[in-house]
Motif scaffolding. Structure first.
Motif, PDB file in Angstrom:
ATOM      1  N   LYS A 139       0.762  -1.097  -0.092  1.00  0.00           N
ATOM      2  CA  LYS A 139       0.092  -0.125   0.069  1.00  0.00           C
ATOM      3  C   LYS A 139       0.981   1.281   0.046  1.00  0.00           C
ATOM      4  N   LEU A 140       1.938   1.175   0.687  1.00  0.00           N
ATOM      5  CA  LEU A 140       2.783   2.290   0.923  1.00  0.00           C
ATOM      6  C   LEU A 140       3.538   2.420  -0.779  1.00  0.00           C
ATOM      7  N   GLY A 141       3.840   1.449  -1.321  1.00  0.00           N
ATOM      8  CA  GLY A 141       4.367   1.280  -2.503  1.00  0.00           C
ATOM      9  C   GLY A 141       3.453   2.057  -3.509  1.00  0.00           C
ATOM     10  N   GLU A 142       2.277   1.487  -3.339  1.00  0.00           N
ATOM     11  CA  GLU A 142       1.300   2.072  -4.463  1.00  0.00           C
ATOM     12  C   GLU A 142       0.954   3.643  -4.368  1.00  0.00           C
ATOM     13  N   ALA A 143       1.146   4.078  -3.205  1.00  0.00           N
ATOM     14  CA  ALA A 143       1.012   5.425  -2.951  1.00  0.00           C
ATOM     15  C   ALA A 143       2.222   6.273  -3.460  1.00  0.00           C
ATOM     16  N   ALA A 144       3.214   5.507  -3.337  1.00  0.00           N
ATOM     17  CA  ALA A 144       4.441   6.290  -3.848  1.00  0.00           C
ATOM     18  C   ALA A 144       4.620   6.249  -5.275  1.00  0.00           C
ATOM     19  N   VAL A 145       4.277   4.891  -5.647  1.00  0.00           N
ATOM     20  CA  VAL A 145       4.053   5.024  -7.346  1.00  0.00           C
ATOM     21  C   VAL A 145       3.204   6.035  -8.038  1.00  0.00           C
ATOM     22  N   ALA A 174      15.562  11.911  -6.189  1.00  0.00           N
ATOM     23  CA  ALA A 174      16.188  11.063  -5.066  1.00  0.00           C
ATOM     24  C   ALA A 174      16.552   9.583  -5.797  1.00  0.00           C
ATOM     25  N   TYR A 175      16.157   9.503  -7.152  1.00  0.00           N
ATOM     26  CA  TYR A 175      16.468   8.031  -7.595  1.00  0.00           C
ATOM     27  C   TYR A 175      16.798   8.198  -9.278  1.00  0.00           C
ATOM     28  N   TYR A 176      16.904   9.198  -9.820  1.00  0.00           N
ATOM     29  CA  TYR A 176      16.934   9.397 -11.269  1.00  0.00           C
ATOM     30  C   TYR A 176      18.303   8.974 -11.681  1.00  0.00           C
ATOM     31  N   LEU A 177      19.600   8.950 -10.968  1.00  0.00           N
ATOM     32  CA  LEU A 177      20.905   8.864 -11.583  1.00  0.00           C
ATOM     33  C   LEU A 177      20.950   7.189 -11.673  1.00  0.00           C
ATOM     34  N   LYS A 178      20.388   6.566 -10.779  1.00  0.00           N
ATOM     35  CA  LYS A 178      20.681   5.325 -10.686  1.00  0.00           C
ATOM     36  C   LYS A 178      19.392   4.659 -11.412  1.00  0.00           C
ATOM     37  N   TYR A 179      18.176   5.020 -11.043  1.00  0.00           N
ATOM     38  CA  TYR A 179      16.821   4.401 -11.304  1.00  0.00           C
ATOM     39  C   TYR A 179      16.238   4.864 -12.892  1.00  0.00           C
ATOM     40  N   GLN A 180      16.729   6.154 -13.170  1.00  0.00           N
ATOM     41  CA  GLN A 180      16.021   6.912 -14.171  1.00  0.00           C
ATOM     42  C   GLN A 180      14.464   6.848 -14.055  1.00  0.00           C
ATOM     43  N   ARG A 240      12.561   4.237 -13.511  1.00  0.00           N
ATOM     44  CA  ARG A 240      12.112   2.873 -12.939  1.00  0.00           C
ATOM     45  C   ARG A 240      11.871   3.446 -11.324  1.00  0.00           C
ATOM     46  N   ARG A 241      10.950   4.285 -11.088  1.00  0.00           N
ATOM     47  CA  ARG A 241      10.557   4.561  -9.840  1.00  0.00           C
ATOM     48  C   ARG A 241      10.095   3.356  -8.784  1.00  0.00           C
ATOM     49  N   PRO A 242       9.197   2.414  -9.506  1.00  0.00           N
ATOM     50  CA  PRO A 242       9.001   1.255  -8.647  1.00  0.00           C
ATOM     51  C   PRO A 242      10.200   0.238  -8.038  1.00  0.00           C
ATOM     52  N   GLU A 243      11.119   0.208  -9.057  1.00  0.00           N
ATOM     53  CA  GLU A 243      12.323  -0.560  -8.582  1.00  0.00           C
ATOM     54  C   GLU A 243      13.338   0.299  -7.393  1.00  0.00           C
ATOM     55  N   TYR A 244      13.263   1.452  -7.491  1.00  0.00           N
ATOM     56  CA  TYR A 244      13.756   2.205  -6.586  1.00  0.00           C
ATOM     57  C   TYR A 244      13.013   1.968  -5.178  1.00  0.00           C
TER      58      TYR A 244
END
Ligand code: MN3
Length: 199
Positions: free
Chosen positions: A117-123, A168-174, A176-180
Motif C-alpha cells: 500500500k505504501l508502494g502504491e501511494a509512492a508509485v 532521489a532516484y533518477y541517476l541510478k533508476y531513471q 524506474r520508480r517502482p524498482e527504487y
C-alpha cells in the motif's frame, strides 16, 4: 538558524540500493538549499527563528503571508529530508519490532500488505512528492503529499517517509520508480520508525 544535519553514515553506505552520487547531491545540494532558503525567509524575525521546525509546519496559517509558501516548501523540505536520512541505515533493520509490527498488521492486514500500500501511494504520486506512514491521533495511515508539503501541516505525524522526487532516484533508476521503491525497503531503519510510533 536551522542547520543541515549530518547523514549519520557515509554517502556510500546505502549502496547498492541508493548510490553514492545521489546521496551526495541529495544531501549536500538539495537538502542544504532547503535549509538555506528557510533561514533566509526567517531572517530578521527572532520570534519565528525561535520556533521549532515542527511548530512552523504545524502552524503555517499563522505565518506572515509573504513567507508562508517559502516556509511550506523549504521548511517542509528540511523536515522531510531530516526524517528521511534518519529512517535509513546501511543494511537496514529487517522488520519492525513487535509493537510496531502489531500496529501495522492490525491496520493494514499484514506487513506485506502495508508495504504494497505504501508502494502504491509512492508509485501513484504524480510528479514530485512523498509517500508516508503517519500517525493520525492513535491510528496509523498511509498518506501522500505533493512537493515538500509536510503531513504536520495536515495535523498528522510522519513516522516514515519515502522521497519520490526524481532527484532521489533518477541517476541510478531513471524512470524506474517502482524498482527504487522496492530496493528502498532494504535500507529502512525500523528501530527509528518504532521509536517515532511511541514518542
Ligand atoms: Mn529529496
Amino acid at each position: 538558524m536551522f542547520e543541515l544535519p549530518s547523514l549519520g553514515y557515509d554517502y556510500a553506505a546505502l549502496e547498492p540500493y541508493i548510490d553514492t552520487k545521489t546521496m551526495e547531491i541529495h544531501h549536500d545540494k538539495h537538502h542544504a538549499a532547503y535549509v538555506e532558503k528557510l533561514n533566509a525567509a526567517l531572517k530578521g524575525n527572532p520570534d519565528l527563528q525561535s520556533k521549532t521546525i515542527e511548530q512552523l509546519l504545524s502552524g503555517l496559517d499563522s505565518l506572515p503571508e509573504d513567507i508562508r509558501t517559502v516556509v511550506r516548501n523549504n521548511g517542509g523540505g528540511h523536515h522531510n529530508h531530516t526524517l528521511f536520512w534518519e529512517s535509513m541505515k546501511p543494511g537496514g533493520v529487517k522488520e519492525p519490532d513487535s509493537k510496531l509490527a502489531e500496529a501495522i498488521s492490525t491496520t493494514f492486514g499484514s506487513f506485506e500488505d502495508f508495504k504494497a500500500k505504501l508502494g502504491e501511494a509512492a508509485v501513484g504520486r504524480f510528479g514530485s512528492g512523498w509517500a508516508w506512514l503517519v500517525k493520525n491521533g492513535d491510528k496509523l495511515e498511509i498518506y501522500s503529499t505533493a512537493n515538500q508539503d509536510s503531513p504536520l501541516t495536515d495535523g498528522k505525524t510522519p513516522i516514515l517517509g519515502l522521497d519520490v522526487w526524481e532527484h532521489a532516484y533518477y541517476l541510478k533508476y531513471q524512470n524506474r520508480r517502482p524498482e527504487y521503491i522496492e530496493n528502498w525497503w532494504s535500507v529502512v531503519n525500523w528501530d527509528v520508525v518504532a521509536k517515532r510510533l511511541t514518542s
